[in-house]
Design a protein around this motif. Structure first.
Motif, PDB file in Angstrom:
ATOM      1  N   UNK A  65       0.832  -1.198   0.000  1.00  0.00           N
ATOM      2  CA  UNK A  65       0.000   0.000   0.000  1.00  0.00           C
ATOM      3  C   UNK A  65       0.872   1.254   0.000  1.00  0.00           C
ATOM      4  N   UNK A  66       0.441   2.246  -0.773  1.00  0.00           N
ATOM      5  CA  UNK A  66       1.276   3.425  -1.011  1.00  0.00           C
ATOM      6  C   UNK A  66       1.541   4.233   0.260  1.00  0.00           C
ATOM      7  N   UNK A  67       0.508   4.483   1.068  1.00  0.00           N
ATOM      8  CA  UNK A  67       0.680   5.357   2.224  1.00  0.00           C
ATOM      9  C   UNK A  67       1.689   4.813   3.231  1.00  0.00           C
ATOM     10  N   UNK A  68       1.553   3.564   3.721  1.00  0.00           N
ATOM     11  CA  UNK A  68       2.552   3.059   4.660  1.00  0.00           C
ATOM     12  C   UNK A  68       3.935   2.903   4.036  1.00  0.00           C
ATOM     13  N   UNK A  69       4.000   2.558   2.756  1.00  0.00           N
ATOM     14  CA  UNK A  69       5.305   2.473   2.095  1.00  0.00           C
ATOM     15  C   UNK A  69       5.993   3.836   2.109  1.00  0.00           C
ATOM     16  N   UNK A  70       5.244   4.883   1.757  1.00  0.00           N
ATOM     17  CA  UNK A  70       5.825   6.226   1.739  1.00  0.00           C
ATOM     18  C   UNK A  70       6.286   6.638   3.126  1.00  0.00           C
ATOM     19  N   UNK A  71       5.475   6.321   4.123  1.00  0.00           N
ATOM     20  CA  UNK A  71       5.839   6.667   5.497  1.00  0.00           C
ATOM     21  C   UNK A  71       7.120   5.952   5.926  1.00  0.00           C
ATOM     22  N   UNK A  72       7.220   4.672   5.604  1.00  0.00           N
ATOM     23  CA  UNK A  72       8.400   3.901   5.982  1.00  0.00           C
ATOM     24  C   UNK A  72       9.638   4.388   5.230  1.00  0.00           C
TER      25      UNK A  72
END
Length: 587
Positions: A476-483
């Motif tokens: 998923x884009x949001x958690x990937x970006x956050x990480x």
């Protein structure tokens, strides 16, 4: 009469749907075969499976030498299934057509499934290579956070799937698996770059066989002939850091791509070396113990796997329906189905199912575990309005379950969640969470929470050790970006994602804004088990105590509004972070 007709209709019609009739599973002869390191549940011929168990114990000893596998590996449960229809009931008809064995990690333990009746022409036992293949996955994946490239993961397991014991005291490995021999005979090797970039998500059914074959060829060369086997660790580390899979291998081997491709294609000529070794002096073969399972126990075993793995819900429903019709159900099965209802959010139904179990059986671990899961989930859906007294009961129940069996990751995770929601000091629940992670580093929910907690400690090396392999799992884009943003914040050599951290109101954005404030400032933060967070600032305060109080007040108001389930705490005073141990470090 109606009940008998229902059973007959299920028996004759369900095979048409493409999987084993529940009658074939429930009415089969099931056995449990145990050795010190394996537990095998099978509806196959006991003597044949007993022989496989003996070889698995031998293989475990060999693997500890060849794979540097630790002795602390937890016990593996194997379902050795008599035929493809039985196997399909566990993995689905599509997977049953494509595979002969699978390995599956859950927060309740690790499982291997194997089709004993595979029509592939394998040595000695149809399932022997599959079991060795899946056990190699267990040894490399069971408690390691590392993720391996698809080709190497499967190629490595294939290399060791053909370990043989030609006579007492010896072993041989490196032979070509029979399935790979067929692939290489009938098909051209997959182009090297395509192989190195393949993932389970991008490879279709026809490509998977080529990945296995190409992965076996390349891994065999690396281990047996290249003289560069010691470089594999560097390659896997680079891959887990997110480096390009082709560039990472070329760099680790210090070899141009065209030279590497030449070695790879030469493997297709079919000359594969083998290696031999000696079993440790004094090794004594295992003596497997065979115990017959009742229909009720067999049904409970099958249902437990289907519920805990979240696989094949249709099989589960039809299995339970048939078992109840022929009175092969049990109170243990009822508790397992209560877990399924809990996971579906049907708490009232789960509670009534557990209430139907006699008081005399409520001390059994299967009941205690099911009830603990229900209690916890009931509190989690209440968010910030959960009941502290009930959470204390949840805490005590999971502590007791760990005392009875400390190998179940879900128990450690449940205890950590209860402790966090009860407001325990961060250092205390973090020690419990670490134990959950060490037992299930590939369970995304556990790893996500742990990574977020480690980020707050600002230790780049330890955080990266968890975050890099986790990044390989998250889609998923949001958690990937956050990480990715967290990694870039702690490791300057990593490029940050194209996102304005301040505008996106992330933790990183909070840190950035906070650094710009003057002295007598404080940052309060709440981060819960879901990875949800909120924060509050105070600055230009008369003194530090007032700043702390104001920051906590703002944070708590935001926390209640946004349903962040852990209590706010002071994270930073001035420009210093207060860590779990109470010492200070720079923000």
């Amino acid at each position: 009469m109606r009940g008998k007709l229902c059973i007959l209709l299920m028996t004759y019609l369900l095979p048409i749907a493409g999987w084993a009739s529940p009658a074939n599973l429930v009415d089969a002869e099931w056995n449990e075969i145990e050795t010190p390191h394996f537990r095998i549940v099978t509806n196959g011929r006991p003597e044949s499976v007993k022989s496989l168990a003996e070889d698995l114990e031998r293989f475990r000893v060999v693997a500890s030498q060849l794979l540097s596998a630790g002795e602390d590996q937890h016990r593996l449960t194997i379902f050795a299934l008599a035929d493809r229809n039985s196997y399909a009931a566990f993995v689905g008809d599509g997977n049953a057509k494509r595979t002969g064995g699978v390995f599956h990690n859950t927060s309740y333990g690790s499982f291997a499934l194997v089709n004993l009746g595979s029509d592939r022409s394998l040595r000695e036992h149809p399932a022997r290579e599959f079991l060795f293949h899946e056990y190699t996955h267990f040894l490399t994946y069971g408690r390691s956070p590392l993720h391996y490239p698809y080709w190497y993961s499967e190629g490595f397991a294939e290399v060791f799937s053909t370990v043989d014991f030609p006579e007492d005291g010896n072993y041989v490995f490196g032979a070509i698996p029979m399935d790979r021999a067929a692939s290489l005979y009938y098909d051209q090797p997959m182009p090297l770059e395509e192989l190195l970039r393949a993932t389970p998500a991008t490879a279709d059914e026809s490509q998977n066989a080529r990945v296995y074959a190409g992965g076996w060829m390349l891994t065999h060369w690396l281990i047996m002939s290249s003289g560069k086997a010691d470089r594999i660790e560097d390659y896997v580390s680079a891959y887990n850091r997110g480096e390009d899979p082709v560039d990472a291998l070329v760099s680790a081997l210090e070899m141009p791509l065209d030279e590497l491709e030449r070695h790879y294609t030469e493997q297709a000529k079919g000359k594969f070396s083998k290696r031999t070794g000696l079993m440790p002096r004094g090794y004594k073969p295992a003596q497997p113990i065979v115990q017959p399972l009742s229909r009720e126990d067999a049904v409970a075993e099958i249902a437990r796997y289907l519920v805990m793995s979240g696989k094949n819900a249709d099989s589960l429903r039809e299995l339970v329906q048939y078992a109840r019709a022929v009175r092969a159900d049990s109170h243990e099965l009822t508790s397992i189905m209560a877990v399924a209802k809990t996971r579906a959010g049907e708490f009232s139904r789960a509670e009534s199912m557990l209430a139907s179990i006699p008081q005399s059986l409520r001390g059994e671990q299967w009941y205690q575990s099911a009830e603990a899961s229900l209690w916890l989930e009931e509190q989690l859906v209440k968010g910030v309005h959960s009941d502290p007294e009930r959470l204390e009961t949840v805490r005590d129940r999971f502590a007791a379950l760990i005392e009875a069996d400390n190998e179940v990751p879900a128990y450690w995770r449940g205890l950590a969640v209860a402790m966090q929601k009860l407001g325990y000091p961060r250092g205390e629940y973090l020690k419990i969470l670490e134990q959950a992670y060490l037992r299930a580093p590939r369970e995304v929910g556990i790893a996500w929470w742990y990574a977020n907690e480690l980020y707050l400690d600002r230790d780049a090396e330890i955080f990266a050790r968890v975050a890099h392999p986790l990044l390989m799992q998250i889609t998923e884009e949001k958690p990937r970006t956050q990480l990715q943003a967290m990694l870039a914040d702690l490791l300057p050599d990593i490029a940050a994602p194209e996102v304005d951290a301040v505008e996106k109101n992330t933790i990183i954005g909070a840190f950035t804004r906070y650094k710009g404030y003057s002295t007598h400032k404080a940052l309060a933060l709440a981060l819960d088990y879901k990875g949800a967070y909120t924060f509050g600032f105070a600055y230009d305060s008369p003194d530090q105590n007032i700043a702390n109080g104001k920051a906590l007040e703002v944070c708590e108001a935001r926390r209640m509004a946004s349903n962040v389930e852990s209590l706010c705490r002071i994270y930073a005073e001035g420009d210093k972070i207060i860590d779990a141990g109470g010492s200070l470090s720079g923000l």
